[in-house]
Structures are given as structure tokens and as C-alpha cells.
Design an enzyme around this catalytic site. Structure first.
Site, PDB file in Angstrom:
ATOM      1  N   THR A  70       0.978  -1.214  -0.062  1.00 27.27           N
ATOM      2  CA  THR A  70      -0.108   0.003   0.105  1.00 27.27           C
ATOM      3  C   THR A  70       0.890   1.162   0.026  1.00 27.27           C
ATOM      4  O   THR A  70       0.593   2.101  -0.786  1.00 27.27           O
ATOM      5  CB  THR A  70      -0.890   0.072   1.214  1.00 27.27           C
ATOM      6  OG1 THR A  70      -1.797  -1.144   1.122  1.00 27.27           O
ATOM      7  CG2 THR A  70      -1.651   1.378   1.272  1.00 27.27           C
ATOM      8  N   ASN A 153      -5.545  -9.015  -8.282  1.00 26.27           N
ATOM      9  CA  ASN A 153      -5.491  -9.679  -6.987  1.00 26.27           C
ATOM     10  C   ASN A 153      -7.051 -10.379  -6.742  1.00 26.27           C
ATOM     11  O   ASN A 153      -7.270 -11.242  -6.179  1.00 26.27           O
ATOM     12  CB  ASN A 153      -5.281  -8.887  -5.828  1.00 26.27           C
ATOM     13  CG  ASN A 153      -6.288  -7.380  -5.799  1.00 26.27           C
ATOM     14  OD1 ASN A 153      -6.186  -6.818  -7.051  1.00 26.27           O
ATOM     15  ND2 ASN A 153      -6.954  -7.276  -4.932  1.00 26.27           N
ATOM     16  N   GLN A 181       0.958  -8.950  -6.675  1.00 26.75           N
ATOM     17  CA  GLN A 181       0.363 -10.219  -6.738  1.00 26.75           C
ATOM     18  C   GLN A 181       1.300 -11.120  -7.967  1.00 26.75           C
ATOM     19  O   GLN A 181       1.363 -12.273  -7.823  1.00 26.75           O
ATOM     20  CB  GLN A 181      -1.035 -10.398  -7.191  1.00 26.75           C
ATOM     21  CG  GLN A 181      -2.144  -9.906  -6.134  1.00 26.75           C
ATOM     22  CD  GLN A 181      -2.288 -10.932  -5.144  1.00 26.75           C
ATOM     23  OE1 GLN A 181      -1.736 -11.800  -4.988  1.00 26.75           O
ATOM     24  NE2 GLN A 181      -2.648 -10.393  -4.061  1.00 26.75           N
ATOM     25  N   GLY A 202       5.899  -7.719   0.907  1.00 29.25           N
ATOM     26  CA  GLY A 202       6.531  -9.240   1.497  1.00 29.25           C
ATOM     27  C   GLY A 202       5.471 -10.157   1.844  1.00 29.25           C
ATOM     28  O   GLY A 202       5.768 -11.394   1.769  1.00 29.25           O
ATOM     29  N   HIS A 203       4.434  -9.825   2.393  1.00 27.41           N
ATOM     30  CA  HIS A 203       3.371 -10.899   3.189  1.00 27.41           C
ATOM     31  C   HIS A 203       2.987 -11.564   2.175  1.00 27.41           C
ATOM     32  O   HIS A 203       2.240 -12.797   2.455  1.00 27.41           O
ATOM     33  CB  HIS A 203       2.577 -10.194   4.195  1.00 27.41           C
ATOM     34  CG  HIS A 203       1.510  -9.496   3.636  1.00 27.41           C
ATOM     35  ND1 HIS A 203       0.376  -9.985   3.607  1.00 27.41           N
ATOM     36  CD2 HIS A 203       1.514  -8.333   2.857  1.00 27.41           C
ATOM     37  CE1 HIS A 203      -0.664  -9.235   3.174  1.00 27.41           C
ATOM     38  NE2 HIS A 203      -0.058  -8.066   2.696  1.00 27.41           N
ATOM     39  N   THR A 239      13.246   5.458  10.712  1.00 29.27           N
ATOM     40  CA  THR A 239      14.309   4.317  10.943  1.00 29.27           C
ATOM     41  C   THR A 239      13.817   3.084  10.103  1.00 29.27           C
ATOM     42  O   THR A 239      12.753   2.643  10.113  1.00 29.27           O
ATOM     43  CB  THR A 239      14.256   3.990  12.358  1.00 29.27           C
ATOM     44  OG1 THR A 239      14.656   5.333  13.173  1.00 29.27           O
ATOM     45  CG2 THR A 239      15.430   2.927  12.798  1.00 29.27           C
ATOM     46  N   CYS A 331      -8.557  -7.293   1.088  1.00 33.75           N
ATOM     47  CA  CYS A 331      -8.361  -5.701   1.048  1.00 33.75           C
ATOM     48  C   CYS A 331      -9.250  -4.904   1.285  1.00 33.75           C
ATOM     49  O   CYS A 331      -9.227  -3.730   1.845  1.00 33.75           O
ATOM     50  CB  CYS A 331      -7.391  -5.300   0.182  1.00 33.75           C
ATOM     51  SG  CYS A 331      -5.946  -6.325  -0.251  1.00 33.75           S
TER      52      CYS A 331
HETATM   53  N1  PLP Z   1      -1.700  -4.250  -4.355  1.00 37.12           N
HETATM   54  C1  PLP Z   1      -2.188  -5.538  -4.522  1.00 37.12           C
HETATM   55  C2  PLP Z   1      -2.483  -5.910  -5.962  1.00 37.12           C
HETATM   56  C3  PLP Z   1      -2.486  -6.293  -3.523  1.00 37.12           C
HETATM   57  O1  PLP Z   1      -3.207  -7.332  -3.764  1.00 37.12           O
HETATM   58  C4  PLP Z   1      -2.403  -5.869  -2.060  1.00 37.12           C
HETATM   59  C5  PLP Z   1      -2.738  -6.527  -0.894  1.00 37.12           C
HETATM   60  O2  PLP Z   1      -3.573  -7.449  -1.001  1.00 37.12           O
HETATM   61  C6  PLP Z   1      -1.821  -4.622  -1.930  1.00 37.12           C
HETATM   62  C7  PLP Z   1      -1.405  -3.759  -3.175  1.00 37.12           C
HETATM   63  C8  PLP Z   1      -1.577  -4.046  -0.656  1.00 37.12           C
HETATM   64  O3  PLP Z   1      -0.236  -4.692  -0.189  1.00 37.12           O
HETATM   65  P1  PLP Z   1       0.017  -4.630   1.424  1.00 37.12           P
HETATM   66  O4  PLP Z   1      -1.163  -5.338   1.988  1.00 37.12           O
HETATM   67  O5  PLP Z   1       1.321  -4.873   1.617  1.00 37.12           O
HETATM   68  O6  PLP Z   1      -0.339  -3.142   1.956  1.00 37.12           O
END
Ligand code: PLP
Length: 390
Positions: A70, A153, A181, A202-203, A239, A331
């Protein structure tokens, strides 16, 4: 439990945890400190930056570590558009695709609401793809930035990023892609893609939540959004999350082996399993509709609408049977409005409410997907037998 919601998030990989552990414990220094603990942290951060740059085929100085996808999207969209308009006040438009993640879409809307930009939405076809012609149709001399995601996504559709970026480049317009993705499944060579900015998280890759990165090409102007001590070459103060950067770099390096064409190739293995799963669901559930592109899609995503149900009810029924998946984008959790992505594909609002997404990580097995496909048939029939969805 069979976990088929890897596009929402993934567990932390053991190798990632082991790589980051020293920077959470003994080597806990601040990379800006002038003593041995600080130097060790700075060296770890430099190593993580170099490894991330290798994965993206760019220079280490072109990587900015962020708090996730994000923030990377916000920095790319707002940072590039604002910097370009500061240099040339005529550049007051941004172009984004109709299927962007809210991190991109809401950043563009913020530019519109607060900074007076105009937002041009690039339409997609019924598979969710942006064509070169559609992009050409919205570009204007005033366009400051184009942002089109690499892979979606919700439906997994992969965009022809290299061709779209080439068009933007020919017009002198920076091109950003959200590769959150795509990472782990598709090639990330920023030179081959021809993009000027690329976001990662990362996640989705086996690193912890709350870390990501933005690639910004060499001389691209960028207005920072977070001001402070001037870390990340003044582009993102605060930081640095050393352990998070190490985690992201390790996860990316491990994931490079899962790309199609890489030495070990779970990409094509998973794509074949995905196709079997799609066939089994379409055969087992009368009326089921596959959403997204039939072939140009992530190996890891199979998404459907099951008319006559509600996605949420199917989801609950599947969970009772031990299958975890998603009714749309995690999301946008908390919202029961039909997905704007599905509406952009031309799917009507009632059918869009019946969406279910299954997303896999590289370890998924044929047996799990066979069981899941059978569970889908039972869950949908169970929900349909309760009568029409309200
Ligand atoms: N962009 C896409 C295509 C995503 O699928 C996601 C999360 O699902 C994000 C951005 C947001 O990433 P984060 O969860 O690391 O903020």
C-alpha cells in the site's frame, strides 16, 4: 484445513524467519548509528537492498523499502505525479486501469480531491485486460503518470505490462506497475518490463506483513510522502525496518526459483493444478462462471461466480468443510458492495456478489485441490438449496 487464500497473505517461510531473526535480537542496531551495532544493521540493509535489486534487475539505489504494498503504491502514484507537476504545471492528469487495487485507485482519487488532478480510467476488456489501444485512448499531453497493475488480485488476470509501458515511454510518461500479486510467479526484470516504478509487498511471498519495496528508475522525479530524518536517500524517512528488509529480500530471492522458466518451476506445476481445479469446478457446479482471463492469469488464482448463491454463504459453507478461501479481495474486507473489479469486467452486480476466489501458494498439492473442488460442488449445491440469495 486447506488454505486457498494465499493472495490475501501467506505464512512466514522458515528460511525468512531465520534470515531476519538476528536483526530482531543480537544485531538490533539502528543503521544510522555510528558504532558497531549500527554498522552491522547498515550492512544488513545494504545486503537486503542489493538482493532486492538483483531480483528486479535494477541498481540498489533504485530500491526504496516501505511498510508494504500500500505504501509503495501511494509513494509511486502520488510521489511521481506530484513531482512531475511541480516541474511542469501542465502535467495534471493521471491514468490508471479500471481494475487497480484500492492502494492505487485511492491514491489517484486523493490527487484528484486534494491536488486538482484529473483521473483517466483505462477500461478493461471482459477478461480484465488493458489493451494497448485502450491505453492509447486515454493518454494526453498532460498525463503525468500511468499506473497499470501487473496481475490482478481478484481475478488473477495478467496485463501486457511490457507493451503498455513501451507505449507510455514512447510518449515520455513514467509507467508504474503494482507487482504485489505477480511477485513470485512472473518475471520481475524491470528493464525487460520497461517500467519506471514497481511495487512489492513481503507478506504475499512468505515474509511478514508490514514490509514492501518500491523500485523507482534512476532519474524519475519523486516527491517524498514521509518526511523526517532523510533515510532511503530522502525518499522515505523513518528508521529502517532492517529485519523486514532482510525478510523481503530473502523471500524474493527464494521466490525467484518459483517463476515459470526458473530451474525449479512450481509456476508451471501450479498452473497445471489450477487448470485441473478450474475444469473440475466448472464440471461439478452447473452455471459456474470463471472470471478473469482463461490463459493470461496467475498460476495461483482461480476465481468464479456462482450465480444463485452469495459468495459469503459459499465461503462459510466451504470453511465448514475445511477449505479456506475468499469471497473477493481481503483488502476490501468489511465492504459488501459488489467488487468494482468484477463490475469493470462487465459482470452484473448481482452475479458479482457471488464471487469466490481460490488462491494457492507454491506448495499446493493436487490432492488438496481435488478435495477442494469436491467441496465447492457440495457447498454451492448446499447454498442453492436454501433458496435464492437475498
Ligand atoms: N496491491 C495489490 C495488488 C494487493 O493485492 C495488495 C494486497 O492485497 C496490495 C497492493 C497491498 O499490499 P499490502 O497488504 O502490503 O499493503
Amino acid at each position: 484445513m486447506i488454505f486457498l487464500d494465499a493472495a490475501a497473505t501467506t505464512p512466514v517461510r522458515r528460511e525468512v524467519l531465520e534470515a531476519m531473526w538476528p536483526y530482531l535480537s543480537g544485531e538490533f542496531g539502528n543503521p544510522s548509528s555510528h558504532h558497531s551495532l549500527g554498522d552491522a544493521a547498515a550492512a544488513a540493509l545494504a545486503g537486503a537492498r542489493a538482493a532486492t535489486a538483483t531480483a528486479l534487475g535494477c541498481r540498489p539505489g533504485e530500491i526504496i523499502f516501505t511498510s508494504g504494498g500500500t505504501e509503495a503504491d501511494n509513494l509511486a502514484v502520488k510521489g511521481i505525479a506530484l513531482a512531475r507537476r511541480a516541474a511542469d504545471p501542465r502535467l495534471d492528469r493521471v491514468a490508471i486501469s479500471a481494475v487497480e487495487h484500492p492502494a492505487v485507485e485511492e491514491s489517484a482519487r486523493y490527487l484528484e480531491r486534494v491536488h486538482g488532478f484529473a483521473v483517466d480510467v483505462i477500461p478493461v476488456d471482459s477478461f480484465g485486460q488493458v489493451t494497448v489501444e485502450a491505453l492509447a485512448g486515454v493518454l494526453r499531453p498532460e498525463t503525468a503518470l500511468v499506473s497499470v497493475m501487473y496481475a490482478n488480485n481478484e481475478v488473477g488476470t495478467v496485463q501486457p505490462v511490457a507493451r503498455l509501458a513501451a507505449l507510455a515511454r514512447a510518449r515520455g510518461i513514467p509507467f508504474h506497475t503494482d507487482a504485489v500479486q505477480a511477485a513470485g510467479w512472473l518475471p520481475l526484470d524491470t528493464a525487460a518490463l520497461g517500467v519506471d516504478a514497481l511495487s512489492l509487498s513481503g507478506h504475499k511471498l512468505g515474509a511478514p506483513k508490514g514490509n514492501g519495496a518500491l523500485f523507482v528508475r534512476g532519474r524519475t522525479r519523486l516527491e517524498p510522502l514521509v518526511h523526517g530524518g532523510g533515510q532511503e536517500r530522502g525518499r522515505r524517512s523513518g528508521t529502517e525496518n532492517v529485519a523486514g528488509a532482510v525478510a523481503l529480500a530473502t523471500a524474493l530471492t527464494l521466490a525467484r526459483t518459483s517463476r515459470p522458466g526458473a530451474p525449479e518451476d512450481p509456476g508451471s506445476r501450479v498452473a497445471a493444478l489450477r487448470d485441473d481445479f478450474i475444469r473440475a469446478v466448472l464440471a461439478g457446479v452447473p452455471g459456474a462462471i470463471l472470471t478473469g482471463h482463461p490463459t493470461e492469469r496467475l498460476p495461483s488464482v482461480a476465481s468464479f461466480c456462482f450465480p444463485g448463491t452469495s459468495g459469503e454463504s459459499v465461503l462459510l459453507e466451504l470453511e465448514r468443510q475445511g477449505v479456506i478461501c475468499s469471497s473477493g479481495s481481503a483488502c476490501a474486507a468489511g465492504s459488501d458492495a459488489p467488487s468494482s473489479v468484477l463490475l469493470a469486467l462487465g459482470i452484473d452486480a448481482e452475479v458479482a456478489q457471488t464471487a469466490v476466489r481460490f488462491s494457492f501458494d507454491p506448495t499446493v498439492t493436487a490432492d488438496e485441490l481435488r478435495q477442494a473442488a469436491a467441496a465447492v460442488g457440495i457447498a454451492v449445491a448446499g447454498v442453492q438449496s436454501l433458496g435464492p440469495a437475498r
